[in-house]
Design a protein around this motif. Structure first.
Motif, short mmCIF file in Angstrom:
data_model
loop_
_atom_site.label_atom_id
_atom_site.label_comp_id
_atom_site.label_asym_id
_atom_site.label_seq_id
_atom_site.Cartn_x
_atom_site.Cartn_y
_atom_site.Cartn_z
N MET A 1 0.83 -1.19 0.00
CA MET A 1 0.00 0.00 0.00
C MET A 1 0.88 1.25 0.00
SD MET A 1 -1.93 2.29 2.13
CE MET A 1 -2.16 1.54 3.72
N VAL A 2 0.40 2.27 -0.68
CA VAL A 2 1.26 3.43 -0.92
C VAL A 2 0.58 4.75 -0.57
CG1 VAL A 2 2.48 4.74 -2.72
CG2 VAL A 2 2.44 2.26 -2.82
N ILE A 3 1.32 5.60 0.11
CA ILE A 3 0.95 7.01 0.19
C ILE A 3 1.84 7.72 -0.81
CG2 ILE A 3 0.99 9.10 1.63
CD1 ILE A 3 0.42 7.30 4.04
N ALA A 4 1.24 8.43 -1.76
CA ALA A 4 2.01 9.05 -2.84
C ALA A 4 2.25 10.52 -2.54
CB ALA A 4 1.22 8.92 -4.16
N ILE A 5 3.52 10.91 -2.62
CA ILE A 5 3.87 12.32 -2.42
C ILE A 5 4.64 12.79 -3.64
CG2 ILE A 5 5.04 13.99 -0.93
CD1 ILE A 5 4.11 12.49 1.37
N ASP A 6 3.98 13.54 -4.50
CA ASP A 6 4.61 14.02 -5.72
C ASP A 6 4.77 15.53 -5.67
OD1 ASP A 6 4.88 11.60 -7.37
OD2 ASP A 6 2.70 11.52 -7.26
N GLY A 7 5.62 16.02 -6.57
CA GLY A 7 5.80 17.47 -6.67
C GLY A 7 7.15 17.79 -7.28
N ALA A 21 6.55 8.63 6.82
CA ALA A 21 6.85 7.19 6.92
C ALA A 21 7.19 6.83 8.36
CB ALA A 21 8.01 6.84 5.99
N ARG A 22 8.01 7.67 9.00
CA ARG A 22 8.40 7.40 10.39
C ARG A 22 7.18 7.41 11.30
NH1 ARG A 22 11.23 11.77 11.73
NH2 ARG A 22 12.69 11.38 10.03
N ALA A 23 6.31 8.43 11.11
CA ALA A 23 5.14 8.57 11.98
C ALA A 23 4.18 7.39 11.83
CB ALA A 23 4.42 9.88 11.67
N LEU A 24 4.09 6.85 10.62
CA LEU A 24 3.09 5.79 10.38
C LEU A 24 3.69 4.38 10.44
CD1 LEU A 24 1.12 7.38 7.39
CD2 LEU A 24 0.46 7.35 9.81
N GLY A 25 5.03 4.30 10.55
CA GLY A 25 5.66 2.98 10.55
C GLY A 25 5.72 2.37 9.15
N PHE A 26 5.73 3.22 8.12
CA PHE A 26 5.84 2.76 6.73
C PHE A 26 7.30 2.85 6.27
CE2 PHE A 26 1.33 3.41 4.75
CZ PHE A 26 0.75 2.83 5.86
N THR A 27 7.58 2.28 5.10
CA THR A 27 8.91 2.39 4.51
C THR A 27 8.93 3.57 3.54
OG1 THR A 27 9.11 -0.01 4.63
CG2 THR A 27 10.70 1.12 3.23
N TYR A 28 10.02 4.30 3.54
CA TYR A 28 10.15 5.47 2.67
C TYR A 28 10.76 5.04 1.33
CZ TYR A 28 12.70 9.54 0.87
OH TYR A 28 13.22 10.52 0.06
N LEU A 29 10.16 5.46 0.24
CA LEU A 29 10.74 5.18 -1.09
C LEU A 29 11.04 6.48 -1.81
CD1 LEU A 29 11.56 3.35 -3.46
CD2 LEU A 29 9.17 3.40 -4.21
N ALA A 113 4.62 -3.28 -4.00
CA ALA A 113 3.62 -4.35 -3.87
C ALA A 113 3.88 -5.18 -2.63
CB ALA A 113 3.64 -5.24 -5.12
N ARG A 114 5.12 -5.10 -2.11
CA ARG A 114 5.50 -5.99 -1.01
C ARG A 114 5.42 -5.34 0.37
NH1 ARG A 114 10.26 -7.96 -4.36
NH2 ARG A 114 11.39 -6.37 -3.23
N GLY A 115 4.88 -4.14 0.48
CA GLY A 115 4.85 -3.54 1.81
C GLY A 115 4.03 -2.27 1.88
N GLU A 116 4.25 -1.54 2.96
CA GLU A 116 3.55 -0.28 3.16
C GLU A 116 4.56 0.85 2.97
OE1 GLU A 116 0.07 -1.20 6.31
OE2 GLU A 116 2.11 -1.28 7.12
N TYR A 117 4.31 1.69 1.98
CA TYR A 117 5.31 2.68 1.57
C TYR A 117 4.76 4.10 1.57
CZ TYR A 117 8.70 -0.75 0.01
OH TYR A 117 9.64 -1.75 -0.03
N VAL A 118 5.64 5.04 1.90
CA VAL A 118 5.41 6.43 1.54
C VAL A 118 6.39 6.69 0.42
CG1 VAL A 118 5.41 8.83 2.26
CG2 VAL A 118 4.80 7.05 3.91
#
Ligand code: DC
Length: 214
Positions: A1-7, A21-29, A113-118
């Motif tokens: 699952m992805v949170i998308a940050i574009d700009g 990512a840190r606040a939510l426990g997600f991995t940063y990409l 596809a393999r994890g939770e990402y920002v």
């Protein structure tokens, strides 16, 4: 699952994406690090930056590892080298090519596809993860973006503004994966805002949507 940050460059994407990512426990990409690594590989190989075939083959071949802010290209640490101004300019050139985009987008889709990402970049919400449950499009004024970049790299603001305008034009003008907000993205102008405030806003948006740990 992805949170998308574009700009665009200098809008604050990396710091914000890392903080969220840190606040939510997600991995940063950092998707730009992949285009930067490819650009560095192309420069080192003496490949033409306008050669779709060669660059596409290189994009399929090279090994790029992203690990907690460290970037490895074919097993060598290139974390600092990919931030050089020459590589910044080359990365926006190599990233216009269809074969390059196909190869790198495929790698990014496989990863997320393999994890939770920002994930931050230019086309996360539009191409890489169009189904992302939260898409944020960060902007800031040209002057503020140049100020931030100059503070990071030590270059003069004037030099940064020229390079920034060229990169913006290429990133928004290309045919595939152009820099633009997804139709369902939330626009956030970070001009004059503290980074912690921006992070808090994005985390709040995520929580409103039931994303992330309580
Ligand atoms: O985010 P960044 O400044 O590190 O990105 C460097 C270049 O890579 C940017 O000018 C365009 C390209 N890029 C891209 O085409 N698509 C992405 N998702 C991320 C970066």
């Amino acid at each position: 699952m992805v949170i998308a940050i574009d700009g665009p460059a200098g809008a604050g994407k990396s710091t914000v994406a890392r903080g969220v990512a840190r606040a939510l426990g997600f991995t940063y990409l950092d998707s730009g690090a992949m285009y930067r690594s490819l650009a560095l590989a192309a420069l080192r190989a003496g490949a033409g930056l306008d050669d779709d075939e060669t660059l596409g083959a290189l994009a399929r071949e090279v090994e790029i590892q992203l690990d907690h802010g460290r970037v490895e290209l074919d097993g060598n640490d290139v974390s600092a080298a990919i931030r050089e101004p020459e590589v910044s300019a080359a990365s926006s050139r190599v990233s216009v090519h269809p074969q390059v985009r196909a190869a790198i987008v495929a790698r990014q889709r496989e990863l997320v596809a393999r994890g939770e990402y920002v994930a931050e970049g230019r086309d996360i919400g539009t191409v890489v993860s169009p189904d992302a449950p939260l898409k944020v499009f960060l902007t800031a004024s040209d002057a503020e973006r140049a100020r931030r970049r100059a503070a990071d790299t030590g270059e003069s603001i004037d030099v940064v503004r020229v390079a920034q305008a060229e990169r913006d034009a290429r990133d928004t003008g290309r045919e595939l994966g152009a820099l633009r907000p997804a139709d369902d993205a939330i626009a956030l102008d970070t001009t004059g805002l503290g980074i912690e405030e921006v992070i808090a806003r994005v985390v709040a948006l995520a929580r409103e949507r039931g994303i992330g740990r309580a």
